[in-house]
Write an enzyme that holds these catalytic residues in place. Structure first.
Site, mmCIF file in Angstrom:
data_model
loop_
_atom_site.group_PDB
_atom_site.id
_atom_site.type_symbol
_atom_site.label_atom_id
_atom_site.label_comp_id
_atom_site.label_asym_id
_atom_site.label_seq_id
_atom_site.Cartn_x
_atom_site.Cartn_y
_atom_site.Cartn_z
ATOM 1 N N TYR A 100 0.800 -1.224 0.000
ATOM 2 C CA TYR A 100 0.000 0.000 0.000
ATOM 3 C C TYR A 100 0.837 1.281 0.000
ATOM 4 C CZ TYR A 100 -4.511 -2.282 0.318
ATOM 5 O OH TYR A 100 -5.644 -3.008 0.034
ATOM 6 N N GLU A 185 -6.608 -28.495 11.424
ATOM 7 C CA GLU A 185 -6.619 -27.931 10.071
ATOM 8 C C GLU A 185 -7.567 -26.749 9.943
ATOM 9 O OE1 GLU A 185 -8.178 -29.013 5.567
ATOM 10 O OE2 GLU A 185 -8.000 -30.629 7.024
#
Length: 357
Positions: A100, A185
């Site tokens: 940015y 997970e």
């Protein structure tokens, strides 16, 4: 057998303690576990480290006088100048921050990510040494306390999970009595285990999730916990090629980050569940299973051809079961047995009786 411990008695952890003793013995012998400039395109495998770069790997050149690479060369110089300022001022920035600073020039975040990885690889230093941090997406809960770099005290034993820090290198004074670390997970499964009060029932333990494919900070945290405490580390993933791939990233690393494998991989990790063989053993109905897609089958074939699978005959057997059945299963399939089967029966029994590979 249903088992709902609340602060399990010492005998519950007997097999875990034996497993930890074998891991420590392997470390004393010089290995993580018993045998059972360049770009990130060429790497090789060592069972004690995982995937890592070779000295004679393929490289590509970027020239300042070449029309094809002049823009990329300029972008590398720009990011190098930003890194220099960060190091000089002893400040840090995220990859997103760098993007940015001039989003129109960079075009997209992937360009910045790739250049930072290339610089890290070229200089042969970890990304954090460049004072560039990744935004963390992972979560941690359980028996763990530590101090962040700014002196903030973090207590992970509370009811809600704590975000994985952005600067893993900066955390210190880690304290835990945990008997094991469980890598979950998916965030949904992680949150369900929190709702079921799993960390308290199985205390002392630590849970971590990378919310799918783990970010760099989550992998660094798992590595730091292993290096600091050398407690058994287990993975809980879906019984599908994607889940196995995620487990392999934690254990053996990825091609993209092979140049930093020593700082990221934990080859001592074991596969706790969901195992393809568990599907038949627990009589999980076929209606809860999902057929393997063509993409799943290609991923599974790819994993089976990897060099580290030769060191894991039990993993290979589980993957062959999946390939033969042409079916996969999510962890949520266990809810068919009961809504809290995962936390009340499946995981406690696996941990008590050594049901990992």
């Amino acid at each position: 057998m249903a088992f709902t411990p609340r602060g399990p008695e010492a005998s519950f952890f007997e097999v875990l303690d034996q497993h930890r003793a074998s891991l420590l013995a392997a470390l004393r012998r010089g290995g993580e576990e018993p045998a059972g400039g360049g770009m990130r395109l060429a790497s090789r495998f060592e069972d004690s480290v995982g995937l890592h770069m070779v000295s004679h790997c393929t490289t590509r050149k970027i020239k300042s006088d070449s029309p094809k690479s002049v823009k990329n060369f300029a972008l590398i110089l720009k990011i190098l100048s930003m890194i220099y300022k960060l190091v000089q001022s002893n400040t840090y920035a995220t990859k997103r921050d760098i993007y940015y600073t001039d989003s129109q020039l960079f075009g997209n975040q992937t360009v910045v990510d790739n250049i930072i990885n290339d610089i890290s690889c070229m200089l042969k230093v970890p990304r954090r040494s460049l004072h560039i941090l990744s935004t963390s997406k992972g979560l941690i809960a359980g028996d763990l306390k530590y101090l962040e770099e700014d002196g903030t005290k973090v207590n992970c034993t509370r009811a809600t999970a704590v975000a994985v820090p952005s600067n893993i290198q900066g955390i210190q004074n880690l304290i835990t009595d945990a008997k094991f670390l469980l890598i979950v997970e998916k965030d949904a499964t992680f949150q369900r285990l929190l709702d079921d009060n799993f960390c308290n029932k199985m205390s002392p333990c630590i849970m971590v999730t990378g919310k799918g494919v783990p970010d760099l900070n989550t992998r660094l945290l798992v590595k730091k916990l292993w290096d600091t405490f050398h407690i058994p580390v287990f993975t809980l993933v879906d019984a599908d090629p994607h889940g196995i791939e995620i487990m392999c990233i934690y254990k053996y690393g990825s091609m993209a980050m092979s140049f930093e494998a020593h700082n990221l991989t934990v080859p001592a990790i074991r596969w706790l569940g969901l195992l393809p063989s568990d599907i038949k053993r627990l009589n999980i109905p076929k209606g809860t299973l999902i057929p393997l897609t063509k993409r799943d089958q290609m991923k599974l074939d790819s994993i089976l051809k990897r060099p580290y699978i030769t060191c894991q005959p039990f993993w290979r057997k589980e993957m062959e079961i999946m390939a033969d059945s042409k079916m996969k299963a999510e962890i949520q399939a266990l809810t068919f047995l009961s809504s809290d089967y995962l936390s009340r029966v499946y995981l406690p029994n696996k941990l008590k009786f050594g049901g990992w590979i």
